[in-house]
Scaffold this active site. Sequence first.
Site, PDB file in Angstrom:
ATOM      1  N   TRP A   1      18.605  18.500 -11.877  1.00  0.00           N
ATOM      2  CA  TRP A   1      19.160  17.674 -11.044  1.00  0.00           C
ATOM      3  C   TRP A   1      20.785  18.825 -10.567  1.00  0.00           C
ATOM      4  CZ3 TRP A   1      23.679  18.402 -14.508  1.00  0.00           C
ATOM      5  CH2 TRP A   1      23.475  18.101 -15.692  1.00  0.00           C
TER       6      TRP A   1
ATOM      7  N   LYS B   1       8.060  16.145  -8.279  1.00  0.00           N
ATOM      8  CA  LYS B   1       8.856  15.740  -8.511  1.00  0.00           C
ATOM      9  C   LYS B   1      11.062  15.945  -8.612  1.00  0.00           C
ATOM     10  CE  LYS B   1      10.347  13.471 -13.010  1.00  0.00           C
ATOM     11  NZ  LYS B   1      11.239  13.412 -12.736  1.00  0.00           N
TER      12      LYS B   1
ATOM     13  N   GLU C   1      10.664  27.567 -17.272  1.00  0.00           N
ATOM     14  CA  GLU C   1      12.721  27.678 -17.368  1.00  0.00           C
ATOM     15  C   GLU C   1      13.699  26.809 -18.089  1.00  0.00           C
ATOM     16  OE1 GLU C   1      15.997  27.393 -16.955  1.00  0.00           O
ATOM     17  OE2 GLU C   1      16.659  27.349 -14.702  1.00  0.00           O
TER      18      GLU C   1
ATOM     19  N   CYS D   1      21.869  26.784 -16.417  1.00  0.00           N
ATOM     20  CA  CYS D   1      21.137  26.523 -17.547  1.00  0.00           C
ATOM     21  C   CYS D   1      21.636  28.351 -17.836  1.00  0.00           C
ATOM     22  CB  CYS D   1      20.192  26.721 -17.197  1.00  0.00           C
ATOM     23  SG  CYS D   1      19.157  27.518 -15.977  1.00  0.00           S
TER      24      CYS D   1
ATOM     25  N   GLN E   1      24.982  12.338 -19.258  1.00  0.00           N
ATOM     26  CA  GLN E   1      25.666  13.448 -19.187  1.00  0.00           C
ATOM     27  C   GLN E   1      27.318  13.569 -19.204  1.00  0.00           C
ATOM     28  OE1 GLN E   1      23.944  15.676 -19.574  1.00  0.00           O
ATOM     29  NE2 GLN E   1      24.815  17.473 -19.667  1.00  0.00           N
TER      30      GLN E   1
END
Length: 407
Positions: free
Chosen positions: A74, A98, A174, A208, A255
Amino acid sequence: MEERLEELAAIETLDNGKPLSMSKGMDLPGSVTILRSLAGWGDKISGDTCKVNGPYQAYTLYEPIGVAAAIIPWNFPIASLIIKAAPALVAGCTMVLKPAEQTPLTALFIAALAKEAGIPPGVLNILPGFGPTTGAAIASHMDVDKISFTGSTEVGRLIMEASAKSNLKPVTLELGGKSPLIICEDADVDIAVEIASLGLFFNMGQCCVASSRIFVQEGMYNEFLRKASEKARNRVVGDPFQAGVQQGPQVDETQFKKILGYIESGKTEGAKLLTGGKRIGEAGYFIEPTVFGDVKDDMKIAKEEIFGPVMSVLRFKSLDEVVKRANDTMYGLAAGIVTNDLNVANRLSRSIRAGTIWINCYHVSDPALPFGGYKMSGIGREQSLQAVLNYMQLKTVVTPVHDSPWL
């Protein structure tokens, strides 16, 4: 995508919370660049002729792997879709993708654009849903020949397990990171602060490769903390549709609460909170840009991926020491080095176990650059020619040659 850029950017910001200026000025143009670059490989992939013993000739060729699947995160919905779908289509595969359940809207919009652009029915399929149901069904499906996943290391394990238990489909992963940024005392402190701020706070810290462990050599440590804290305090947080806003809300309540929990952990374990650390306002998932000093390697905020606007600064003395500490993690996605000494830059870049090393810069990405991680940050590489080959099988063909004088 270029014709509908304004609309796509607005939906991306509405879905994700990132500043509109970022969606419009970075994510969309960057995704189009990736798409064009990968499309250029379509007529340039070929095999080799092979010299073999005996009266034979042989060659290799690349073929599409078949039905490819992708599960995307996201934090960069449009870019992640293009990074997965473009190489699969260039390779000649069909794809089932997806999107994250938090951010499905731009993927559905791009599916409509793909149809409008003339991509045949059934080639690019967008399948929204939740991970434990839709994601699990895709990962374990016997007719899926390849799967690519970007997300947490925890879910990456589940993807690999589903592959092993079904048809052993190849997996590209990843995954998470806890990337070190090593700032040497010979560097310019203002440049170091700029790089560290970009490395950590970019995309609300939801990245990330975020430089979430900032190692600063002791000769610069105090000055760096003072200037980094001041820069964080001046960061503009607010409505992502407003001009000048640098940081929008976190993606969702889950989050948001997770990040606040890590901040409390940092305070409890003895890190020094220099700025931030609280929610902004009563509405929306806004968090103050946060800077911790005096962070120790065994603290939770130094070990686990926070995925939020929380900067952890650690002190170091020698290069030998910082190499050992930087590598003392299960992750190996990226790292940064800030120094004016070429020998130091070369030494550290060869010593840090990570898939991407940035020297005196951060978050520089290009379609020509392979991207992926060491250790538990993933398997395989995305972008570049390697991304296309991920979706292909290499076949060897051998035929006899009769009565040739050239064998």
